[in-house]
Design a protein around this motif. Structure first.
Motif, mmCIF file in Angstrom:
data_model
loop_
_atom_site.group_PDB
_atom_site.id
_atom_site.type_symbol
_atom_site.label_atom_id
_atom_site.label_comp_id
_atom_site.label_asym_id
_atom_site.label_seq_id
_atom_site.Cartn_x
_atom_site.Cartn_y
_atom_site.Cartn_z
ATOM 1 N N PHE A 218 -0.168 13.399 4.867
ATOM 2 C CA PHE A 218 0.115 12.376 3.848
ATOM 3 C C PHE A 218 0.442 11.055 4.524
ATOM 4 N N GLY A 219 1.288 11.109 5.550
ATOM 5 C CA GLY A 219 1.663 9.891 6.270
ATOM 6 C C GLY A 219 0.461 9.218 6.909
ATOM 7 N N GLN A 220 -0.429 10.002 7.493
ATOM 8 C CA GLN A 220 -1.641 9.438 8.103
ATOM 9 C C GLN A 220 -2.524 8.773 7.048
ATOM 10 N N ALA A 221 -2.673 9.439 5.907
ATOM 11 C CA ALA A 221 -3.504 8.889 4.835
ATOM 12 C C ALA A 221 -2.896 7.597 4.290
ATOM 13 N N LEU A 222 -1.573 7.578 4.132
ATOM 14 C CA LEU A 222 -0.894 6.379 3.644
ATOM 15 C C LEU A 222 -1.059 5.234 4.645
ATOM 16 N N ARG A 223 -0.847 5.530 5.921
ATOM 17 C CA ARG A 223 -1.002 4.506 6.960
ATOM 18 C C ARG A 223 -2.432 3.964 6.974
ATOM 19 N N ASN A 224 -3.414 4.844 6.805
ATOM 20 C CA ASN A 224 -4.804 4.428 6.785
ATOM 21 C C ASN A 224 -5.064 3.437 5.643
ATOM 22 N N LEU A 225 -4.568 3.756 4.455
ATOM 23 C CA LEU A 225 -4.746 2.846 3.319
ATOM 24 C C LEU A 225 -4.078 1.498 3.585
ATOM 25 N N ARG A 226 -2.872 1.552 4.146
ATOM 26 C CA ARG A 226 -2.115 0.319 4.413
ATOM 27 C C ARG A 226 -2.815 -0.538 5.458
ATOM 28 N N THR A 227 -3.233 0.068 6.552
ATOM 29 C CA THR A 227 -3.817 -0.711 7.642
ATOM 30 C C THR A 227 -5.218 -1.217 7.286
ATOM 31 N N ARG A 228 -5.944 -0.494 6.435
ATOM 32 C CA ARG A 228 -7.250 -0.994 5.988
ATOM 33 C C ARG A 228 -7.096 -2.296 5.210
ATOM 34 N N ARG A 229 -5.948 -2.472 4.601
ATOM 35 C CA ARG A 229 -5.667 -3.714 3.876
ATOM 36 C C ARG A 229 -5.041 -4.774 4.785
ATOM 37 N N LYS A 230 -4.836 -4.388 6.047
ATOM 38 C CA LYS A 230 -4.203 -5.269 7.039
ATOM 39 C C LYS A 230 -2.786 -5.660 6.619
ATOM 40 N N TRP A 231 -2.095 -4.697 6.005
ATOM 41 C CA TRP A 231 -0.714 -4.902 5.591
ATOM 42 C C TRP A 231 0.220 -4.307 6.624
ATOM 43 N N SER A 232 1.355 -4.935 6.791
ATOM 44 C CA SER A 232 2.420 -4.353 7.603
ATOM 45 C C SER A 232 3.188 -3.360 6.726
ATOM 46 N N GLN A 233 4.058 -2.596 7.361
ATOM 47 C CA GLN A 233 4.916 -1.699 6.577
ATOM 48 C C GLN A 233 5.796 -2.512 5.634
ATOM 49 N N THR A 234 6.213 -3.678 6.088
ATOM 50 C CA THR A 234 7.034 -4.555 5.248
ATOM 51 C C THR A 234 6.255 -5.019 4.023
ATOM 52 N N ASP A 235 4.969 -5.368 4.217
ATOM 53 C CA ASP A 235 4.138 -5.780 3.076
ATOM 54 C C ASP A 235 4.086 -4.682 2.020
ATOM 55 N N LEU A 236 3.812 -3.454 2.446
ATOM 56 C CA LEU A 236 3.745 -2.345 1.500
ATOM 57 C C LEU A 236 5.104 -2.100 0.854
ATOM 58 N N LEU B 8 3.658 4.094 -4.712
ATOM 59 C CA LEU B 8 2.949 3.670 -3.502
ATOM 60 C C LEU B 8 1.466 3.455 -3.796
ATOM 61 N N CYS B 9 0.874 4.371 -4.550
ATOM 62 C CA CYS B 9 -0.543 4.242 -4.893
ATOM 63 C C CYS B 9 -0.788 3.011 -5.763
ATOM 64 N N ASP B 10 0.125 2.721 -6.664
ATOM 65 C CA ASP B 10 0.000 1.523 -7.492
ATOM 66 C C ASP B 10 0.031 0.275 -6.616
ATOM 67 N N ALA B 11 0.949 0.244 -5.661
ATOM 68 C CA ALA B 11 1.048 -0.894 -4.744
ATOM 69 C C ALA B 11 -0.222 -1.043 -3.915
ATOM 70 N N LEU B 12 -0.844 0.086 -3.559
ATOM 71 C CA LEU B 12 -2.061 0.078 -2.740
ATOM 72 C C LEU B 12 -3.335 -0.004 -3.579
ATOM 73 N N ASP B 13 -3.171 -0.053 -4.901
ATOM 74 C CA ASP B 13 -4.295 -0.132 -5.826
ATOM 75 C C ASP B 13 -5.285 1.014 -5.607
ATOM 76 N N THR B 14 -4.744 2.224 -5.572
ATOM 77 C CA THR B 14 -5.569 3.425 -5.432
ATOM 78 C C THR B 14 -5.034 4.505 -6.357
ATOM 79 N N ASN B 15 -5.809 5.547 -6.545
ATOM 80 C CA ASN B 15 -5.396 6.673 -7.388
ATOM 81 C C ASN B 15 -4.674 7.712 -6.548
ATOM 82 N N PRO B 16 -3.619 8.320 -7.098
ATOM 83 C CA PRO B 16 -2.961 9.402 -6.373
ATOM 84 C C PRO B 16 -3.935 10.529 -6.015
ATOM 85 N N SER B 17 -4.900 10.806 -6.891
ATOM 86 C CA SER B 17 -5.860 11.880 -6.598
ATOM 87 C C SER B 17 -6.706 11.546 -5.370
#
Length: 103
Positions: free
Chosen positions: A20-38, A67-76
């Motif tokens: 889960f952490g890897q998938a979350l990090r992948n979504l965040r970094t693909r958007r070029k966001w820092s952890q603070t941004d998310l 978190l998914c709402d912030a990343l504009d993705t679906n939980p599924s």
């Protein structure tokens, strides 16, 4: 599709929290966001994002939706990525064929 006779969380390898952490990090970094941004977008502490990405903390269902709402993705979609990461760890490594057999 999950194998019902062998639940993914009972097989040695990548733990669901880590996947889960890897998938979350992948979504965040693909958007070029820092952890603070998310963290700011999801209204959580940056340290919490770090702990989730490291697999040291598991978000609740409510937090996962946040978190998914912030990343504009679906939980599924996020969970599907988690399952894919676990399955990749379970798959036997692919062997390279000698060059003379691939020509």
């Amino acid at each position: 599709m999950l194998n019902q006779s062998c639940p993914l969380w009972r097989v040695p390898g990548l733990e669901p929290d880590q996947a889960f952490g890897q998938a979350l990090r992948n979504l965040r970094t693909r958007r070029k966001w820092s952890q603070t941004d998310l963290a700011l977008r999801a209204d959580v502490d940056r340290n919490y994002i770090s702990l989730v990405e490291l697999g040291k903390n598991s978000p609740s269902i409510r937090m996962m939706f946040k978190l998914c709402d912030a990343l504009d993705t679906n939980p599924s979609a996020l969970i599907a990525d988690v399952e894919r990461r676990i399955q990749l760890q379970l798959a036997p490594p692919k062997r390279k064929l000698p060059a003379m057999l691939t020509s």
